[in-house]
Design an enzyme around this catalytic site. Structure first.
Site, PDB file in Angstrom:
ATOM      1  N   GLU A   1     -15.597  -5.832  11.708  1.00  0.00           N
ATOM      2  CA  GLU A   1     -15.374  -7.034  10.810  1.00  0.00           C
ATOM      3  C   GLU A   1     -15.122  -8.884  11.445  1.00  0.00           C
ATOM      4  O   GLU A   1     -14.005  -8.543  12.659  1.00  0.00           O
ATOM      5  CB  GLU A   1     -14.323  -6.982   9.520  1.00  0.00           C
ATOM      6  CG  GLU A   1     -13.953  -8.161   8.697  1.00  0.00           C
ATOM      7  CD  GLU A   1     -12.625  -8.088   7.558  1.00  0.00           C
ATOM      8  OE1 GLU A   1     -12.937  -8.837   6.337  1.00  0.00           O
ATOM      9  OE2 GLU A   1     -12.034  -6.961   7.949  1.00  0.00           O
TER      10      GLU A   1
ATOM     11  N   LYS B   1     -18.722  -8.636   1.552  1.00  0.00           N
ATOM     12  CA  LYS B   1     -17.541  -8.383   1.485  1.00  0.00           C
ATOM     13  C   LYS B   1     -17.301  -8.288  -0.610  1.00  0.00           C
ATOM     14  O   LYS B   1     -17.017  -9.316  -0.964  1.00  0.00           O
ATOM     15  CB  LYS B   1     -16.442  -8.906   2.256  1.00  0.00           C
ATOM     16  CG  LYS B   1     -15.368  -7.845   1.762  1.00  0.00           C
ATOM     17  CD  LYS B   1     -14.220  -8.107   3.136  1.00  0.00           C
ATOM     18  CE  LYS B   1     -12.356  -7.533   3.187  1.00  0.00           C
ATOM     19  NZ  LYS B   1     -11.769  -8.122   3.929  1.00  0.00           N
TER      20      LYS B   1
ATOM     21  N   CYS C   1     -14.153  -3.263   5.483  1.00  0.00           N
ATOM     22  CA  CYS C   1     -12.464  -3.775   5.656  1.00  0.00           C
ATOM     23  C   CYS C   1     -11.762  -2.898   4.473  1.00  0.00           C
ATOM     24  O   CYS C   1     -11.618  -2.072   4.608  1.00  0.00           O
ATOM     25  CB  CYS C   1     -12.213  -4.907   6.202  1.00  0.00           C
ATOM     26  SG  CYS C   1     -10.622  -4.701   7.046  1.00  0.00           S
TER      27      CYS C   1
END
Length: 272
Positions: A41, A113, A155
């Site tokens: 990330e 994300k 993440c």
């Protein structure tokens, strides 16, 4: 067997330096026989000072890290899963966006994300990702990569099982979980949750991570992992140093595990 590489990074605040490091990593991974490289990330910029970082966040067609990876991939023929880059999205807001680049240097997939990390930790650290980034709303699976069907996450998505159920239902062979995990949450949850997600989806998990003390003052947990569909850890790069690690994955193992524990086939809808 398929050879993959993971770039465990200590990304800093200079996007030009980070882009150079990414290009070198692509060339090294290809030179050592990997068919695909996975990065963490925020591979292109990690800066908790948002006013300063904003000066370096640009649309993807101007992003130096994406350009460096595309150029190196085209030159070497390796595929790259860029864990994420901070970019200005089409509506002008920021996006925490993953990219998959093929061996011709073409972007073949993007994933924004979904879940924003908004938290106050007992250590005094406070993070408000939603103040800067627009969450994505699409599940993304990339067909026909060197590692088969690849599912994309980033993440904090790790903590939301509905996303991984969707990826399991789409029979992903590998799920990428790039990260910049904090040290306290990493120590508590990183390994157990990565193994759980691999077991639940009966898939390989590839989790390239940020590591160490960064220029902006934060510390990240590291321990980039490759986990097989049975939950066995094939690679753990530790929590001390950046660098490139390699793993050999046997995609035939997926069918073996799904036959032995057919949880995907036996899954039932549960009324809400």
């Amino acid at each position: 067997m398929t050879r993959i590489a993971l770039f465990q990074m200590n990304t800093g605040i200079d996007p030009v330096t980070n882009a150079r490091d990414l290009g070198e990593a692509v060339r090294q991974a290809a030179g050592e026989g990997a068919s695909m490289l996975f990065t963490p990330e925020m591979s292109g910029l990690l800066d908790r000072n948002r006013a300063r970082g904003a000066l370096s966040i640009v649309p993807e067609d101007q992003n130096p890290s994406l350009a460096a990876v595309r150029e190196a991939a085209a030159a070497t023929g390796i595929w790259v899963s860029i864990g994420s880059l901070a970019v200005i999205a089409e509506d002008g807001r920021w996006a925490n966006r993953a990219f998959v680049v093929n061996g011709l240097g073409e972007v073949v997939a993007r994933y924004d994300k979904m879940h924003m990390f908004d938290v106050d930790l007992a250590t005094g650290e406070s993070w408000r990702e939603s103040n800067a980034y627009k969450p994505g709303d699409q599940v993304v699976v990339v067909e026909a990569t060197p590692v088969g069907r690849l599912g994309l996450t980033i993440c904090y998505d790790l903590r939301f099982p509905a996303l991984f159920e969707a990826l399991g239902n789409r029979l992903c062979d590998v799920i990428a979980i790039p990260a910049a995990f904090t040290v306290p949450t990493g120590k508590a949850h990183w390994h157990v949750m990565q193994r759980a997600r691999a077991i639940e989806a009966s898939a390989f998990v590839v989790a390239a991570a940020q590591v160490g003390e960064h220029e902006d003052g934060r510390q990240t947990f590291g321990h980039s992992l490759v986990v097989d569909p049975w939950g066995d850890v094939l690679l753990d790069m530790g929590g001390e140093h950046s660098g490139i690690g390699f793993a050999e994955i046997d995609l035939g193992r997926i069918a073996e595990v799904r036959a032995q524990v057919p949880s995907l086939a036996n899954r039932r809808e549960i009324a809400k």
